[in-house]
Write an enzyme that holds these catalytic residues in place. Structure first.
Site, PDB file in Angstrom:
ATOM      1  N   PHE A  82       2.874  10.050  -7.674  1.00 28.69           N
ATOM      2  CA  PHE A  82       3.742  11.230  -7.746  1.00 28.69           C
ATOM      3  C   PHE A  82       4.048  11.799  -6.363  1.00 28.69           C
ATOM      4  CE2 PHE A  82       1.480  11.517 -11.882  1.00 28.69           C
ATOM      5  CZ  PHE A  82       2.560  11.586 -12.732  1.00 28.69           C
ATOM      6  N   SER A 126      13.768   9.134 -10.953  1.00 26.55           N
ATOM      7  CA  SER A 126      14.507  10.297 -11.422  1.00 26.55           C
ATOM      8  C   SER A 126      15.834   9.885 -12.026  1.00 26.55           C
ATOM      9  CB  SER A 126      14.748  11.221 -10.231  1.00 26.55           C
ATOM     10  OG  SER A 126      15.698  12.204 -10.561  1.00 26.55           O
ATOM     11  N   TYR A 151      17.081  13.037  -1.091  1.00 30.56           N
ATOM     12  CA  TYR A 151      16.013  12.949  -2.095  1.00 30.56           C
ATOM     13  C   TYR A 151      16.325  11.840  -3.108  1.00 30.56           C
ATOM     14  CZ  TYR A 151      13.837  13.982  -6.588  1.00 30.56           C
ATOM     15  OH  TYR A 151      13.211  13.860  -7.794  1.00 30.56           O
ATOM     16  N   LYS A 155      14.559   7.903  -4.047  1.00 32.78           N
ATOM     17  CA  LYS A 155      14.183   7.368  -5.364  1.00 32.78           C
ATOM     18  C   LYS A 155      14.853   6.013  -5.601  1.00 32.78           C
ATOM     19  CE  LYS A 155      11.428  10.685  -6.360  1.00 32.78           C
ATOM     20  NZ  LYS A 155       9.978  10.439  -6.279  1.00 32.78           N
ATOM     21  N   ASN A 180      14.681  16.245 -17.141  1.00 32.12           N
ATOM     22  CA  ASN A 180      14.237  17.544 -16.615  1.00 32.12           C
ATOM     23  C   ASN A 180      12.935  18.006 -17.276  1.00 32.12           C
ATOM     24  OD1 ASN A 180      17.098  17.269 -15.921  1.00 32.12           O
ATOM     25  ND2 ASN A 180      16.876  19.329 -15.112  1.00 32.12           N
ATOM     26  N   ARG A 232      21.870  19.186 -19.451  1.00 32.47           N
ATOM     27  CA  ARG A 232      20.720  18.394 -18.996  1.00 32.47           C
ATOM     28  C   ARG A 232      19.855  18.015 -20.192  1.00 32.47           C
ATOM     29  NH1 ARG A 232      23.334  18.706 -15.210  1.00 32.47           N
ATOM     30  NH2 ARG A 232      22.858  19.247 -13.056  1.00 32.47           N
ATOM     31  N   ARG A 296      26.773  25.196  -8.144  1.00 30.17           N
ATOM     32  CA  ARG A 296      25.848  24.812  -7.073  1.00 30.17           C
ATOM     33  C   ARG A 296      26.287  23.437  -6.558  1.00 30.17           C
ATOM     34  NH1 ARG A 296      19.461  24.258  -8.429  1.00 30.17           N
ATOM     35  NH2 ARG A 296      20.210  22.538  -9.713  1.00 30.17           N
TER      36      ARG A 296
HETATM   37  C1  UD1 Z   1      17.775  17.817 -10.147  1.00 34.88           C
HETATM   38  C2  UD1 Z   1      17.823  16.336 -10.427  1.00 34.88           C
HETATM   39  C3  UD1 Z   1      16.468  15.796 -10.712  1.00 34.88           C
HETATM   40  C4  UD1 Z   1      15.520  16.163  -9.602  1.00 34.88           C
HETATM   41  C5  UD1 Z   1      15.482  17.677  -9.478  1.00 34.88           C
HETATM   42  C6  UD1 Z   1      14.563  18.072  -8.343  1.00 34.88           C
HETATM   43  C7  UD1 Z   1      19.919  15.580 -11.479  1.00 34.88           C
HETATM   44  C8  UD1 Z   1      20.670  15.400 -12.751  1.00 34.88           C
HETATM   45  N1  UD1 Z   1      18.687  16.071 -11.584  1.00 34.88           N
HETATM   46  O1  UD1 Z   1      17.505  18.442 -11.347  1.00 34.88           O
HETATM   47  O2  UD1 Z   1      16.529  14.410 -10.834  1.00 34.88           O
HETATM   48  O3  UD1 Z   1      14.247  15.664  -9.892  1.00 34.88           O
HETATM   49  O4  UD1 Z   1      16.797  18.139  -9.188  1.00 34.88           O
HETATM   50  O5  UD1 Z   1      14.471  19.464  -8.271  1.00 34.88           O
HETATM   51  O6  UD1 Z   1      20.383  15.305 -10.398  1.00 34.88           O
HETATM   52  N2  UD1 Z   1      20.540  26.175 -12.870  1.00 34.88           N
HETATM   53  C9  UD1 Z   1      21.149  27.416 -12.926  1.00 34.88           C
HETATM   54  N3  UD1 Z   1      20.558  28.470 -12.277  1.00 34.88           N
HETATM   55  C10 UD1 Z   1      19.391  28.327 -11.576  1.00 34.88           C
HETATM   56  C11 UD1 Z   1      18.764  27.058 -11.534  1.00 34.88           C
HETATM   57  C12 UD1 Z   1      19.385  25.994 -12.183  1.00 34.88           C
HETATM   58  O7  UD1 Z   1      22.191  27.583 -13.559  1.00 34.88           O
HETATM   59  O8  UD1 Z   1      18.923  29.309 -11.004  1.00 34.88           O
HETATM   60  C13 UD1 Z   1      21.159  25.048 -13.588  1.00 34.88           C
HETATM   61  C14 UD1 Z   1      21.596  23.902 -12.688  1.00 34.88           C
HETATM   62  O9  UD1 Z   1      22.912  24.088 -12.234  1.00 34.88           O
HETATM   63  C15 UD1 Z   1      21.463  22.732 -13.664  1.00 34.88           C
HETATM   64  C16 UD1 Z   1      20.325  23.131 -14.593  1.00 34.88           C
HETATM   65  O10 UD1 Z   1      20.186  24.533 -14.451  1.00 34.88           O
HETATM   66  O11 UD1 Z   1      22.624  22.605 -14.422  1.00 34.88           O
HETATM   67  C17 UD1 Z   1      19.010  22.475 -14.234  1.00 34.88           C
HETATM   68  O12 UD1 Z   1      18.778  22.674 -12.840  1.00 34.88           O
HETATM   69  P1  UD1 Z   1      17.403  22.261 -12.147  1.00 34.88           P
HETATM   70  O13 UD1 Z   1      16.264  22.789 -12.950  1.00 34.88           O
HETATM   71  O14 UD1 Z   1      17.493  22.648 -10.709  1.00 34.88           O
HETATM   72  O15 UD1 Z   1      17.342  20.687 -12.295  1.00 34.88           O
HETATM   73  P2  UD1 Z   1      18.448  19.576 -11.903  1.00 34.88           P
HETATM   74  O16 UD1 Z   1      19.349  20.073 -10.849  1.00 34.88           O
HETATM   75  O17 UD1 Z   1      19.034  19.079 -13.164  1.00 34.88           O
END
Ligand code: UD1
Length: 341
Positions: A82, A126, A151, A155, A180, A232, A296
């Site tokens: 990990f 990932s 990042y 992977k 996720n 997701r 974002r």
């Molecule tokens: C991404 C990667 C994942 C990686 C991870 C590391 C993809 C699909 N996924 O996860 O492989 O291991 O980063 O951190 O590339 N969101 C909000 N507000 C917030 C935070 C998040 O709206 O404050 C939304 C994001 O836009 C996204 C979802 O929530 O749509 C999940 O976000 P997050 O938990 O950061 O994970 P990923 O970006 O999917």
């Protein structure tokens, strides 16, 4: 004697839950973690759940001689790797640190495994390798897209390095492509411990609901999805942890000394950010202040997993619902908040 498994990054979020799953399945986990992005208190949480202390080396795993010594002393039969940096944004600012840490440690680890004849490796990959897929859900055969971040590239390259080594040397390895991971152990003794402002959605939700942050910003409300927010595949971290045990057993049972494969680990269902927010409010009976903000940079629009291959070959299926994951994450947050006051 229980077979010993080395867990690098075993004090991290997914690592600590996998340590618990390994112990429950009759293995002796051994942790190596340099605590650069984890807390020593995680070890106490694991001890509370298991009732005994898991051996831990508080060291950087990128040390060839140290790894060889650990492999010999504990008669290690498999490694779950990990230990890696994981912040997408930071990886763009510090590419060399990411390549050095994520790929350097992988190469050192495999080198030491081959020298000591440790046969099985499970690698944390990932779903980021799929980029912005044209037609979700994605299977393991879905073409890999050029990585959108350093990042993500670590992977992709990590997977390729392992595949090449397994083609040439006696090593059986599996790359697990995580979607996720969310939630916490139901005991609330271990969970996600982000440092500073969380990047990931669920810790941000639970911290906001607990009053530590004023509101959640939903990154984008104008995506081409039914409600305009990103989609997701959220999977309970204990389901993900148990998949590592299945993958390890699957690799170990391969008759050949050389083997490589990749598996998706998700729930198989896509949920939008807005759906998750409303599900949290309903399940945890707590209001969540939020606003729709700008997109974002680098976010994928929609991705979720096809898990037929994992289910059929690893004989693994998710057992926990998204509601359960949110409840467990919330219980963990309440415990953390309690500790902070
Ligand atoms: C991404 C990667 C994942 C990686 C991870 C590391 C993809 C699909 N996924 O996860 O492989 O291991 O980063 O951190 O590339 N969101 C909000 N507000 C917030 C935070 C998040 O709206 O404050 C939304 C994001 O836009 C996204 C979802 O929530 O749509 C999940 O976000 P997050 O938990 O950061 O994970 P990923 O970006 O999917």
């Amino acid at each position: 004697m229980n077979p010993s498994i080395l867990v690098t990054g075993g004090a991290g979020f997914i690592g600590s839950h996998t340590v618990v799953a390994l112990a429950a399945a009759g293995y002796q986990p051994i942790i190596v973690d340099d605590f650069s992005n984890s807390e020593a208190s995680v070890l106490a949480g694991i001890e509370k759940i298991l009732g005994y202390q898991v051996p831990c080396y508080a060291e950087d795993c990128n040390q060839y001689q140290l790894l060889r010594k650990i492999f010999r002393e504990h008669q290690i039969v498999g490694v779950i790797h990990f230990a890696a940096y994981k912040a997408v944004g930071e990886s763009m600012q510090e590419p060399l640190a990411y390549y050095q840490n994520n790929l350097g440690s992988l190469i050192t680890l495999m080198d030491a495994m081959l020298a000591e004849g440790v046969p099985n490796l499970i690698f944390s990959s990932s779903c980021t390798v799929y980029g912005n897929p044209d037609h979700p859900p994605v299977t393991e055969e879905t073409p890999i897209k050029p990585a959108a971040s350093v990042y993500g590239n670590t992977k992709q390259i990590g997977e390729e390095i392992i595949r090449d080594v397994c083609a040439a040397k006696p090593l059986k390895a599996i790359s697990l492509r995580y979607f996720n991971p969310v939630g916490a152990h139901p005991s609330a003794e271990i969970g996600e411990l982000p440092r500073g402002i969380p990047n990931n959605l669920v810790p941000f939700i639970t911290q906001t609901a607990a009053g530590l942050r004023s509101e959640l910003t939903i990154f984008g409300g104008d995506y081409p999805t039914p409600d305009g927010s990103c989609i997701r595949d959220y999977i309970h971290v204990m389901d993900l942890a148990e998949a590592h045990v299945s993958a390890l057993q699957f690799a170990d049972h391969q008759p050949s000394t050389q083997y490589y494969n990749t598996f998706n680990l998700g729930s198989g269902n896509g949920h939008s950010v807005l759906e998750l927010v409303h599900l949290f409010e309903k399940t945890c009976k707590t209001p969540l202040p939020y606003r729709i903000g700008p997109r974002r940079e680098g976010d994928v629009v929609a991705v979720w997993a096809d898990v037929q291959k994992s289910s059929a070959m690893l004989k693994w299926n998710t057992k926990r619902s998204l509601e359960q994951a949110l409840e467990d994450a919330w219980r963990w947050q309440l415990k953390l908040s309690g500790n902070q006051t």
